[in-house]
Design a protein around this motif. Structure first.
Motif, mmCIF file in Angstrom:
data_model
loop_
_atom_site.group_PDB
_atom_site.id
_atom_site.type_symbol
_atom_site.label_atom_id
_atom_site.label_comp_id
_atom_site.label_asym_id
_atom_site.label_seq_id
_atom_site.Cartn_x
_atom_site.Cartn_y
_atom_site.Cartn_z
ATOM 1 N N GLY A 26 52.832 33.536 48.803
ATOM 2 C CA GLY A 26 51.821 34.475 49.295
ATOM 3 C C GLY A 26 51.309 35.403 48.207
ATOM 4 N N VAL A 27 50.768 34.845 47.108
ATOM 5 C CA VAL A 27 50.352 35.662 45.967
ATOM 6 C C VAL A 27 49.294 36.703 46.313
ATOM 7 C CG1 VAL A 27 50.980 33.993 44.195
ATOM 8 C CG2 VAL A 27 48.685 33.961 45.134
ATOM 9 N N VAL A 28 48.501 36.467 47.319
ATOM 10 C CA VAL A 28 47.451 37.433 47.681
ATOM 11 C C VAL A 28 48.068 38.777 48.046
ATOM 12 C CG1 VAL A 28 45.614 37.931 49.330
ATOM 13 C CG2 VAL A 28 45.843 35.638 48.382
ATOM 14 N N GLU A 35 51.729 44.373 42.562
ATOM 15 C CA GLU A 35 53.126 44.107 42.209
ATOM 16 C C GLU A 35 53.180 42.854 41.335
ATOM 17 O OE1 GLU A 35 55.975 44.248 45.341
ATOM 18 O OE2 GLU A 35 54.893 45.814 46.397
ATOM 19 N N ASN A 36 52.557 42.927 40.183
ATOM 20 C CA ASN A 36 52.367 41.750 39.354
ATOM 21 C C ASN A 36 53.658 41.205 38.752
ATOM 22 O OD1 ASN A 36 49.644 42.077 39.918
ATOM 23 N ND2 ASN A 36 49.387 43.462 38.200
ATOM 24 N N ASN A 60 46.950 37.630 34.283
ATOM 25 C CA ASN A 60 46.042 38.526 33.577
ATOM 26 C C ASN A 60 45.511 39.540 34.579
ATOM 27 O OD1 ASN A 60 43.659 39.704 32.468
ATOM 28 N ND2 ASN A 60 43.573 38.035 30.983
ATOM 29 N N GLU A 61 45.940 40.778 34.463
ATOM 30 C CA GLU A 61 45.543 41.812 35.420
ATOM 31 C C GLU A 61 44.051 42.103 35.374
ATOM 32 O OE1 GLU A 61 47.971 45.330 35.275
ATOM 33 O OE2 GLU A 61 49.785 44.139 34.963
ATOM 34 N N GLN A 62 43.444 41.963 34.220
ATOM 35 C CA GLN A 62 42.016 42.264 34.090
ATOM 36 C C GLN A 62 41.142 41.224 34.771
ATOM 37 O OE1 GLN A 62 41.649 42.707 29.857
ATOM 38 N NE2 GLN A 62 42.193 44.879 29.945
ATOM 39 N N THR A 63 41.514 39.956 34.652
ATOM 40 C CA THR A 63 40.688 38.896 35.247
ATOM 41 C C THR A 63 41.213 38.425 36.598
ATOM 42 O OG1 THR A 63 41.925 37.123 34.163
ATOM 43 C CG2 THR A 63 40.038 38.046 32.966
#
Length: 74
Positions: A26-28, A35-36, A60-63
């Motif tokens: 459930g990555v969404v 919570e990366n 990648n938190e930015q993309t």
């Protein structure tokens, strides 16, 4: 195909599969709650539990891109 199976493990919300409620990620939910690090840890743990060898996982938190190199053992 293994790619399709990996995608299902990632996208199906946790505990959604009655036969194996602990199998999905459930990555969404992780992304929505920022919570990366926990997400990357959970992806590795669940992929390995499903019989994969995980070489790398990157988020990648930015993309918002999640990339991984994981293959099922033969």
């Amino acid at each position: 195909s293994s790619g399709q199976h990996q995608e299902l493990l990632l996208m199906i919300p946790k505990a959604e599969l009655k036969e194996k409620p602990e199998a999905t990620i459930g990555v969404v939910d992780y992304i929505n709650e920022s919570e990366n690090d926990a997400m990357v840890f959970d992806v590795r743990k669940k992929f390995e539990a499903d019989g994969m060898v995980v070489n790398s996982i990157n988020y990648n938190e930015q993309t918002g891109d999640l990339s991984y190199d994981a293959n099922y053992r033969n």
